[in-house]
Design an enzyme around this catalytic site. Structure first.
Site, mmCIF file in Angstrom:
data_model
loop_
_atom_site.group_PDB
_atom_site.id
_atom_site.type_symbol
_atom_site.label_atom_id
_atom_site.label_comp_id
_atom_site.label_asym_id
_atom_site.label_seq_id
_atom_site.Cartn_x
_atom_site.Cartn_y
_atom_site.Cartn_z
ATOM 1 N N LYS A 130 13.592 4.667 -2.724
ATOM 2 C CA LYS A 130 13.825 4.498 -1.287
ATOM 3 C C LYS A 130 12.481 4.613 -0.591
ATOM 4 O O LYS A 130 11.578 5.271 -1.103
ATOM 5 C CB LYS A 130 14.712 5.630 -0.768
ATOM 6 N N HIS A 133 9.906 7.790 4.250
ATOM 7 C CA HIS A 133 10.017 7.551 5.689
ATOM 8 C C HIS A 133 9.259 8.571 6.518
ATOM 9 O O HIS A 133 8.666 9.499 5.995
ATOM 10 C CB HIS A 133 11.463 7.336 6.125
ATOM 11 N N HIS A 136 9.507 12.271 6.020
ATOM 12 C CA HIS A 136 8.768 12.767 4.853
ATOM 13 C C HIS A 136 7.293 12.913 5.186
ATOM 14 O O HIS A 136 6.606 13.783 4.652
ATOM 15 C CB HIS A 136 8.942 11.819 3.651
#
Ligand code: ARG
Length: 570
Positions: A130, A133, A136
């Site tokens: 994933k 983002h 994070h």
């Protein structure tokens, strides 16, 4: 006090304790830094003595002040209302502070408070397959800084990345891959492609619910170590790590361990056994849970009804593993506020299991990152790719530099340090629980509260030092006692206490605010005290140069604690 380091704050506190016959600790708690320089370097509110002495605070202040009349290190103790304001001997104080910085260099401000203690800082912890983002990134900025802050105070630190690399979603991903996986596309742009097929899985599963069952089967195979499924998972993990590491390299961030959720998958049965043996597991709708109603929070699910373990269980196993492996003094989790309940639950379960060290575990939460009008999340379609954000910042910085200093040589390198610094700074500017509104204008405002502003102050200082052609003249600190100079010296001296505050509250913004003020005071000094002009006497010049040099040293160290680099020119 030459040769030996003098701590004026400690000295003054000791002296008050002695004079007022009070416990040192009580004074330590009471003293304040006055809000304005004209009120001195340290203030003691005499209210704390009123009861004991049965006297009005202003009277106490007046009496105490007289006892400081003949002090060598304190130039003046002045009673103002109920306060006793202390003024250090400026020349002596300046000399001691600057000499200490110049002697210790990058070690200035380091402490040994943490010697012999290990602090674990877990941060970043993205999910494989994933996109990494913006949340994070927030975690990465805070954790990276906290780790440096603890290290500065003498703690041994361990940097942990608790990768999200296990769970039922990998059954879905593998199922999606089996159906629609395109190896060439995955090699080219792994995370985007894996995300694409993962999203497709969800779309398709709405119309074909049997896909969910298939996905559960795949996860089961993964849990059982079936070779082909495991190899696929391993490949997705490896590909993701390559991508993540590219971002970490850009940010100057690293980790000691990438032991993520999968690492703990075989360490959960022990946890389940412990909890069961202690009689903590209860059945609830087929699941095994630990009841936490006494804390007024929902039960913590340990085993799902199908026997599968979950996020919380892996975290409990991870905490136990960390305690055994590192015997930590503190175990810090830098994770967004939305997971606050999760951490409350797992810490409570650990406590109930009789692990006292659960109290040494701390969830260090942070707010949301808002791009002017949308909330960011991978679950929505509007993902902002982190790498794009970093590159945009670098590009915007490069544009500014190209416009301001077209002839600069290493523009790209400088733009990288400033562009990345600007982003890190924006995350560490306020108390971490506050939401952040992402704004390029304020992040890259060279005159505002920004990394470029602080970096520019440093570069300015370095440029003076270069132009001075070295500082070899005699130094006389009695010549540099103007308010601007003294305010700067005081601020330099406050470095360590800002770092201690930051560690106590797990709030890097104390260091951020500190270095911003230091830069501001440096600029004030720079604008009001000429250094290299012809009419400046040689001793004044060398003394001011020493102050410039000490300021640069501390700006660099403080920025370093935020993970922000300096540049020599900009
Ligand atoms: N991977 C998780 C996420 O992206 C964060 C992990 C937090 N750390 C932990 N020990 N649970 O939401």
């Amino acid at each position: 006090m030459k040769g030996e380091l003098m701590n004026y704050r400690e000295y003054t506190i000791d002296k008050i304790a002695e004079t007022a016959e009070l416990e040192r600790e009580q004074i330590e708690k009471a003293v304040e830094i006055p809000p304005e320089q004209r009120l001195g370097d340290l203030a003691f509110p005499c209210f704390v003595l009123a009861k004991k002495l049965r006297m009005a605070p202003p009277m106490i202040a007046k009496n105490l002040a007289e006892k400081f009349a003949e002090d060598k290190h304190i130039a003046k103790a002045e009673a103002v209302g109920g306060y006793l304001n202390f003024f250090y001997n400026r020349t002596e104080f300046t000399e001691s502070v600057i000499n200490e910085v110049l002697e210790k260099g990058e070690d200035y401000g380091k402490a040994s408070i943490g010697t012999g203690k290990t602090v674990l800082v877990e941060y970043s912890s993205p999910n494989i397959a994933k996109p990494f983002h913006i949340g994070h990134l927030f975690s990465t900025a805070i954790g990276n800084s906290l780790e440096r802050i603890y290290r500065q105070l003498g703690y041994k630190t361990v940097k942990l990345n608790h990768l999200g690399d296990w769970g039922t979603q990998f059954g879905k991903l593998i199922c999606a891959y089996k159906r629609w996986g395109d190896d060439a596309a995955i090699e080219k742009d792994p995370i985007n492609e894996l995300l694409k097929i993962y999203v497709k899985f969800h779309d398709e599963a709405e119309r074909h619910p049997e896909l969910e069952e298939e996905a559960r089967e795949y996860f089961k195979m993964l849990e059982e170590g079936e070779p082909e499924t495991t190899a696929l998972w391993q490949r997705f993990r490896d590909l993701s790590l390559v991508e993540f590491k590219r971002v970490y390299d850009m940010l100057g961030v690293s980790f000691d361990s990438y032991a993520g959720e999968s690492f703990y998958s075989d360490k959960m049965p022990e946890v389940v056994d412990i909890l069961r043996d202690k009689g903590l597991l209860k059945e609830s709708n087929g699941a095994q849970v630990v009841d936490l109603s006494e804390l007024n929070i929902p039960p913590c699910i340990i085993l799902k009804s199908d026997g599968a373990t979950i996020y919380a269980t892996r975290d409990i196993a991870a905490a136990l593993y960390r305690k055994r492996t590192y015997d930590f003094y503190k175990n810090i989790y830098v994770v967004g506020i939305p997971q606050a309940l999760h951490f409350k639950q797992i810490f409570a379960v650990m406590k109930k299991a009789g692990w006292d060290w659960a109290d040494d575990c701390a969830h260090v939460g942070f707010g949301l990152v808002k791009f002017p009008d949308k909330k960011l999340s991978t679950r929505h379609g509007d993902v902002v790719f982190l790498e794009d954000v970093l590159n945009e910042s670098i590009q915007k910085t490069l544009d500014i530099i190209t416009e301001n200093s077209p002839e600069m040589e290493n523009k790209e390198e400088v733009a990288k340090k400033i562009g990345i610094g600007a982003i890190l700074y924006a995350f560490l500017k306020n108390s971490r629980e506050k939401d952040i509104v992402f704004s390029w204008d304020s992040m890259l405002d060279f005159e505002g509260e920004s990394a470029p502003y602080v970096q520019y102050s440093y570069a300015r200082g370095r440029s003076i030092l270069r132009r001075s052609g070295g500082n070899s003249g005699a130094i006389d600190y009695s010549l540099i006692t103007s308010d601007e100079e003294y305010a700067l010296v005081s601020q330099i001296n406050a470095f360590q206490s800002a770092v201690i505050d930051a560690a106590e509250k797990n709030e890097p913004f104390y260091v951020n605010r500190y270095v911003t003020n230091l830069a501001r005071l440096f600029n004030k000094f720079y604008n009001s005290c000429p250094i290299l002009k012809d009419e400046i006497a040689p001793e004044v010049r060398s003394s001011r140069l020493a102050l410039v040099s000490a300021s640069c040293e501390v700006i660099k160290s403080a920025l370093g604690l935020l993970g922000i680099e300096t540049v020599e020119c900009m």
